[in-house]
Enzyme design. Structure first.
Site, PDB file in Angstrom:
ATOM      1  N   LYS A  65      -9.215   2.639  -2.114  1.00  0.00           N
ATOM      2  CA  LYS A  65      -9.510   2.050  -0.821  1.00  0.00           C
ATOM      3  C   LYS A  65     -10.915   2.464  -0.387  1.00  0.00           C
ATOM      4  O   LYS A  65     -11.277   3.640  -0.451  1.00  0.00           O
ATOM      5  CB  LYS A  65      -8.474   2.529   0.196  1.00  0.00           C
ATOM      6  CG  LYS A  65      -8.444   1.766   1.511  1.00  0.00           C
ATOM      7  CD  LYS A  65      -7.216   2.207   2.306  1.00  0.00           C
ATOM      8  CE  LYS A  65      -7.067   1.413   3.590  1.00  0.00           C
ATOM      9  NZ  LYS A  65      -5.824   1.812   4.301  1.00  0.00           N
TER      10      LYS A  65
ATOM     11  N   CYS B 205      -5.555  -3.117   2.149  1.00  0.00           N
ATOM     12  CA  CYS B 205      -5.353  -3.210   3.597  1.00  0.00           C
ATOM     13  C   CYS B 205      -6.657  -3.276   4.403  1.00  0.00           C
ATOM     14  O   CYS B 205      -7.247  -4.342   4.530  1.00  0.00           O
ATOM     15  CB  CYS B 205      -4.476  -2.058   4.070  1.00  0.00           C
ATOM     16  SG  CYS B 205      -3.665  -2.380   5.665  1.00  0.00           S
TER      17      CYS B 205
ATOM     18  N   GLU C 242       0.838  -1.202   0.000  1.00  0.00           N
ATOM     19  CA  GLU C 242       0.000   0.000   0.000  1.00  0.00           C
ATOM     20  C   GLU C 242       0.877   1.259   0.000  1.00  0.00           C
ATOM     21  O   GLU C 242       1.884   1.336   0.716  1.00  0.00           O
ATOM     22  CB  GLU C 242      -0.879  -0.018   1.249  1.00  0.00           C
ATOM     23  CG  GLU C 242      -1.766   1.192   1.439  1.00  0.00           C
ATOM     24  CD  GLU C 242      -2.601   1.114   2.722  1.00  0.00           C
ATOM     25  OE1 GLU C 242      -3.485   1.967   2.899  1.00  0.00           O
ATOM     26  OE2 GLU C 242      -2.354   0.188   3.530  1.00  0.00           O
TER      27      GLU C 242
END
Length: 269
Positions: free
Chosen positions: A103, A142, A40
């Site tokens: 994200k 994540c 990330e």
């Protein structure tokens, strides 16, 4: 023949896009894998705070340069989706063509403060499935893996492999590394329930007051940890994944059964 995926567990220099870009190029040019996955925000570092406003354009330019060197690469950057709106993003580069994943779940608790800087992605428009060498894959970033919906949705859309770039810091250290055990449990559950390969690529090393533990891993659709990277240092590992493990899971599981009623109930809450 399987798909060879390299987990490029690197230590980005915080805010130094030029240095991080060169590290990406060195790894891509020396990799024998079909696909290289970085952590990330791999081009910028994670603990950016207000630095994010100074370097996002540089990270976008770096992705354009990466596309000149790559077959299949996933790299992390900050992307401006419209003037003044930034997102924590992953660039998916396939044969020189670039697409972006955003994200969805932005952690803003404890040491995390992503909502101060980023806008979340929208599942209605931003879920993507990619295909490379006969394998369909999705990407989640994540925190998204700490929720069931993103990976379930990608699996239902056709993904056989889920790439998970991450920047997971240490939270507490006792006789065991608790966060590592938690990630192992999460990835095993996602893989078993959805019949997918989970490819987790974590950042490593210190950034400001945070320390990232590495420990990147690949988990099979049968819930087996197939390969793991080193803890607390940079590492590169290549794992060959195949569709037979996906079939083994789905032939003998209830993956094919999804009751829409549960989603309707959740939507009403």
């Amino acid at each position: 023949m399987g798909l060879r995926v390299e987990l490029a567990q690197i230590r980005p220099k915080l805010g130094d896009v030029t240095h991080n870009f060169q590290k990406h190029i060195e790894i891509i040019n020396t990799s024998s894998a079909d696909c290289v996955v970085f952590p990330e925000l791999s081009l910028t570092g994670y603990v950016l705070r207000d630095l994010v406003f100074e370097i996002y354009k540089e990270s976008e330019k770096a992705v354009n340069k990466l596309s000149e060197h790559s077959k299949c690469v996933i790299a992390g950057l900050v992307k401006e989706v419209r003037p003044g709106i930034l997102r924590n993003s992953a660039a998916v580069i396939i044969e020189g063509k670039i697409d972006y994943i955003y994200k969805f779940y932005l952690p803003t608790y404890g040491l995390f403060e992503e909502r101060r800087y980023f806008q979340p992605g929208d599942p209605r428009t931003d879920l993507r499935i990619y295909e490379y060498k006969g394998y369909k894959f999705g990407v989640t970033i994540c925190e998204d893996a700490w929720h069931y919906e993103p990976i379930e949705a990608l699996a239902l859309m056709g993904a056989e492999v889920i790439m998970i770039p991450a920047a997971s810091p240490m939270r507490r250290l006792s006789s065991t590394l608790a966060i590592k055990e938690q990630w192992e449990a999460l990835l095993k559950a996602h893989s078993i329930i959805n019949g997918v390969w989970s490819v987790f690529v974590n950042t490593v090393g210190s950034q400001e007051e945070e320390f990232f533990w590495g420990g990147s891993m690949v988990v099979s659709p049968l819930g087996e940890i197939i390969s793991t990277a080193k803890l607390f240092e940079e590492d590169r590992i290549i794992t060959e994944i195949n569709l037979n493990e996906v079939r083994k899971n789905r032939f003998f599981s209830s993956f094919r059964d999804h009751l829409q009623g549960f989603h309707e109930v959740l939507h009403k809450l």
